[in-house]
Each structure stands twice: as structure tokens, then as C-alpha cells.
Design an enzyme around this catalytic site. Structure first.
Site, PDB file in Angstrom:
ATOM      1  N   SER A 107       0.908  -1.177  -0.118  1.00 58.57           N
ATOM      2  CA  SER A 107      -0.021   0.121   0.121  1.00 58.57           C
ATOM      3  C   SER A 107       0.797   1.491   0.084  1.00 58.57           C
ATOM      4  CB  SER A 107      -0.739  -0.003   1.059  1.00 58.57           C
ATOM      5  OG  SER A 107      -0.216   0.235   2.317  1.00 58.57           O
ATOM      6  N   GLU A 133       6.511  -0.258  -5.590  1.00 62.39           N
ATOM      7  CA  GLU A 133       5.253  -0.416  -6.415  1.00 62.39           C
ATOM      8  C   GLU A 133       3.903  -0.328  -5.395  1.00 62.39           C
ATOM      9  OE1 GLU A 133       2.178  -2.076  -7.664  1.00 62.39           O
ATOM     10  OE2 GLU A 133       3.153  -4.034  -7.761  1.00 62.39           O
ATOM     11  N   LEU A 134       3.297   0.589  -5.440  1.00 59.19           N
ATOM     12  CA  LEU A 134       2.270   0.981  -4.602  1.00 59.19           C
ATOM     13  C   LEU A 134       0.887   0.808  -4.888  1.00 59.19           C
ATOM     14  CD1 LEU A 134       4.459   4.258  -3.213  1.00 59.19           C
ATOM     15  CD2 LEU A 134       4.552   1.769  -2.454  1.00 59.19           C
ATOM     16  N   CYS A 176      -3.380  -5.195  -7.249  1.00 61.36           N
ATOM     17  CA  CYS A 176      -3.039  -3.915  -7.243  1.00 61.36           C
ATOM     18  C   CYS A 176      -3.446  -3.375  -8.642  1.00 61.36           C
ATOM     19  CB  CYS A 176      -1.526  -3.528  -7.271  1.00 61.36           C
ATOM     20  SG  CYS A 176      -0.646  -4.511  -8.256  1.00 61.36           S
TER      21      CYS A 176
END
Length: 460
Positions: free
Chosen positions: A207, A228-229, A262
């Protein structure tokens, strides 16, 4: 001796196994071993590539056992868990075969020789989430080990067992200290890795909230970071899109892994006059899922992974309904098991101000939003904080490409969503990430450059 903690099956709430409760002191010892292993590991490129191929073969050999373990601790259907390991093995083979320049000579000048070396950045900490515990780890391990880095891997507290099993199998083909796994039921190990002065890179997937904290923890030692959010991927349906084709593909993406992806479709934008037709087709597709425990052969969608995530998504749905949204399908559990189940849920009648649309829900609920003008829509989306992915849907490829050109995101799909490639960079714009993974772009993040400039030891 380390303590251990229980790991639960999110479908049955039974104990699957136990994982070690590592401490910052354990991390210190792992980093010391990783540092000692760095120089010999980095020196022999061909040996490293052979080791990666052996690791890939070991994964394929035990894939059924590994997939069953992951399905039980994570919740996803067995076929998807199996696919995750096989994709990861393919990533190891891809980097083992990748042709890249470790030394690049520059043109001679004034009797001098200059070259650029690419060297491993150093001991690397990987911090990975629970939704794809293996593929999101191997997309980091493969380039890191290829570059010559050594790695301490920290999996999510709730999905450590499959990572432990993977690391054990890979470590049989690697020198001691090259790859280790640190587990804990909280974030103390994350902090220890991020702050450790001898860890030179952190690669994190998770996150945005957690990622920004790790960035702050890593800053004092000026580590390299790849983040990598979060993502809140929009799917933009154009007026001429075929309802059946589009609805089937949107639903497959949106509810894969119970919506806990995601880069999945998180919100669907449809021309106002076409909403009812598309939503009806999506509802039919959503009701085809067979919900249950992942290891059951008939299951096509498992539970959400934990009680907190289920509660978050339920609250977002309740808020959406209270503010005028309409539930088209879903609303129940879809299963009699005691775990964290939620049937695929589709909500219409919302706008961008609704929390279910504005926030990354990361679960089995999908909002459908009407729009009037696609140029205004893309402009509005580009002003929001997310920028991981997006998709455009239309049989008119020229028109779809034109819309895609206006979208600011790391990946833009046309007539598909969620597909990623081994050799193409993946990552996000704005608050969706820093850096890229996959392909040669992913490898570069594990390398430092060094310029060596020489001249003769004599007077001109």
C-alpha cells in the site's frame, strides 16, 4: 530460540502452520551473512545464471506442493496459486537468459580509456504483500540475484509459509547467505531492514501508506528504493464496446483473487446511455463465480484474505448504498465456510466523490460510474493521485489508442486489463510508485554504475 506465530487459512480460519517470530537482532545476523556472501556471489556471472535456472527447475518440480501451501494460507484458487509459482519460475529463466552489458567501453579520448561498469547495488531487502506472495517476490529476486545482489526477504505476516518454502528450495542451489527469509507477525522486521546501514536497497510492494513510511525509514541511509504501490485502475468503456465481450473481461479482472490485485480493474466508467446494458451483462458474469476454499477443485474465487480487509470493503459498500448507490449483484457471503467471504458485488449510481470510487477498495466490490465526455473524464482522472494502470475498451482501435494517449499511468491496456509482460517495465506514476520492475528496466534498479578512467603512466 525464536518464538513462532500461527498462520491461518482465510477460508476455514484453521491453523495452516507456524512461522518464526524474527527480531531486529535476527535481521542483523542475516545482513551480516548476506554481506559476507556478496563478493564471491557477484564475481561469477555464469555461475549465478546456472543457479537461477536450477532454482526455476526446483520450483517446477515441487509446484503442486508449493501451490497447495499458498492456496491454504492466502485463500486463492489452487490453479491461480500454481500459476503464480510457474510465472515466478519463468521470471528466473528470463533473467538467467537476459543479455546485458556488465562493462561498456566509451570511445578513447586524448590517449585515455574510459569504461562504465555495472555492479550490484549490494545487500537488498525485499518486502512483499499477501495478495501475490510469490510472483511479487520473484519479480524482485530474479533481477536482484542476476545483478549479483544478496537478499533478505520479508514476506507479509499472514503469508510467510509459501515464501519460507520457496526460499528453502532456492537456497539449496545458492551459496550460503545469498538468499534468506525473515518473518514476523508485525512490521518490526520491515523497519529493521529499511533502517539497516548495510542494506543498500529496499524493494517494496504494498500500500501507498506503508510504502511512504518505509521511504522515510530508508531515507537516513540514502538507500536505493523501488516502490510498487497502490492503484485504483479505471476501465474506460467507449460507446461502441461490445457489452458481452467487455463485461466478461472486466469481471475477470475486477474479481481475480477476490479483487485483491493492485492492477485490477477497480472502477468502470461507462457512457451514460450504455450503463444499464453493460451492468446487466456484468452481473451475469459475476454470478458465475464458484466461491469456496481455494484448494477445492470447483472453487473459482476464494475468500478475501483477512477480516480487516473484508470489513473495509463492506464499509465502503455500505457507504455507497447509503449515499444513493444501487447494488446490482452481490451483498452476501456466497459460501457457508466461516472465513472472510464476500460475493462479487457491483454498485452503480455513484460519482467520483463516493469513497468506493475514490479509494482503492482492494476487494470484491466494483463501482460502475456513468460519464458524458471521455476527454473530460481522462483529464479528471489524470488529476487524481493514482497512476498504476488503466484500460480502454472499443473495437475501434484507432479511437481507443487516441484515448490511451491521454492517460497518465504506468500501463495502459486496450481491450484487456491486468496482463503484464516479463520484458516490459511495470510500475506506477504519482502515488502509485517509484521505479520499475520487469525487463531490463527492473535489472537496472539493482545495479550501480562506476566509471573507470585511465591514462598512461608517463609524460606526454
Amino acid at each position: 530460540m525464536n518464538q513462532h506465530y500461527d498462520v491461518l487459512d482465510p477460508a476455514t480460519l484453521d491453523v495452516v502452520g507456524q512461522a518464526p517470530e524474527h527480531s531486529p537482532a535476527d535481521v542483523d545476523r542475516m545482513v551480516e551473512r548476506a554481506s559476507a556472501a556478496m563478493r564471491p556471489w557477484a564475481q561469477e556471472h555464469a555461475t549465478r545464471m546456472d543457479a537461477l535456472r536450477q532454482c526455476a527447475q526446483a520450483i517446477r518440480q515441487d509446484v503442486d506442493e508449493l501451490a497447495t501451501l499458498m492456496s491454504r494460507e492466502q485463500g486463492k484458487p489452487l490453479a491461480e496459486a500454481r500459476g503464480e509459482f510457474l510465472v515466478g519460475a519463468g521470471m528466473l529463466d528470463y533473467y538467467a537468459d537476459l543479455d546485458w552489458e556488465r562493462t561498456t567501453p566509451l570511445p578513447d579520448r586524448d590517449g585515455r580509456r574510459v569504461r562504465v561498469d555495472r555492479l550490484p547495488v549490494g545487500v537488498t531487502g525485499t518486502i512483499t504483500p499477501w495478495n501475490f506472495p510469490i510472483s511479487l517476490l520473484l519479480v524482485k529476486l530474479a533481477p536482484a540475484l542476476t545483478a549479483g545482489c544478496t537478499v533478505v526477504s520479508k514476506p507479509s505476516p499472514t503469508t510467510p509459509l509459501s515464501t519460507i518454502a520457496l526460499v528453502e528450495r532456492m537456497a539449496r542451489h545458492l551459496p550460503e547467505g545469498v538468499l534468506q527469509c525473515a518473518t514476523s507477525s508485525d512490521r518490526t522486521v520491515n523497519v529493521a531492514l529499511a533502517q539497516h546501514p548495510r542494506v543498500r536497497k529496499i524493494s517494496f510492494t504494498g500500500s501507498t501508506d506503508v510504502g511512504t513510511r518505509i521511504l522515510a525509514q530508508a531515507a537516513p541511509t540514502v538507500k536505493r528504493v523501488t516502490m510498487e504501490l497502490g492503484g485504483n485502475d479505471p476501465a474506460i468503456v467507449l460507446p461502441d464496446a461490445d457489452p458481452r465481450f467487455t463485461s466478461e473481461a472486466l469481471v475477470r479482472s475486477a474479481f481475480r483473487n477476490a479483487g485483491q490485485v493492485c492492477m485490477a480493474v477497480k472502477r468502470v466508467y461507462v457512457p451514460k446511455d450504455h450503463v444499464d446494458e453493460l451492468v446487466e451483462a456484468m452481473a451475469v458474469a459475476a454470478q458465475r463465480f464458484v466461491i469456496g476454499q481455494g484448494i477445492q477443485p470447483s472453487t473459482t474465487m476464494g475468500p478475501m484474505h483477512n477480516a480487516s480487509q473484508l470489513r473495509t470493503v463492506q464499509e465502503l459498500v455500505e457507504q455507497a448504498l447509503a449515499s444513493g448507490g444501487r447494488r446490482v449483484v452481490g451483498g452476501g457471503r456466497g459460501c457457508d465456510l466461516p472465513g472472510h467471504f464476500m460475493a462479487p458485488t457491483i454498485i452503480t449510481g455513484l460519482d467520483d466523490e463516493a469513497a468506493l470510487v475514490r479509494e482503492e477498495q482492494f476487494g470484491a466490490a466494483l463501482p460502475v460510474v456513468a460519464y458524458d465526455d471521455v476527454e473530460e473524464l481522462t483529464s479528471r482522472l489524470n488529476q487524481q493521485e493514482w497512476g498504476l494502470g488503466a484500460s480502454v475498451w472499443s473495437p475501434d482501435l484507432e479511437r481507443a489508442r487516441s484515448v490511451a494517449e491521454d492517460i497518465e499511468a504506468g500501463t495502459v491496456w486496450i481491450n484487456q486489463h491486468t496482463r503484464v509482460e516479463q520484458d516490459a517495465p511495470f510500475g506506477g506514476w504519482r502515488q502509485s510508485g517509484v521505479g520499475r520492475e520487469r525487463g531490463v528496466w527492473g535489472l537496472e534498479h539493482y545495479l550501480e554504475t562506476r566509471v573507470v578512467s585511465e591514462r598512461p603512466h608517463c609524460l606526454p
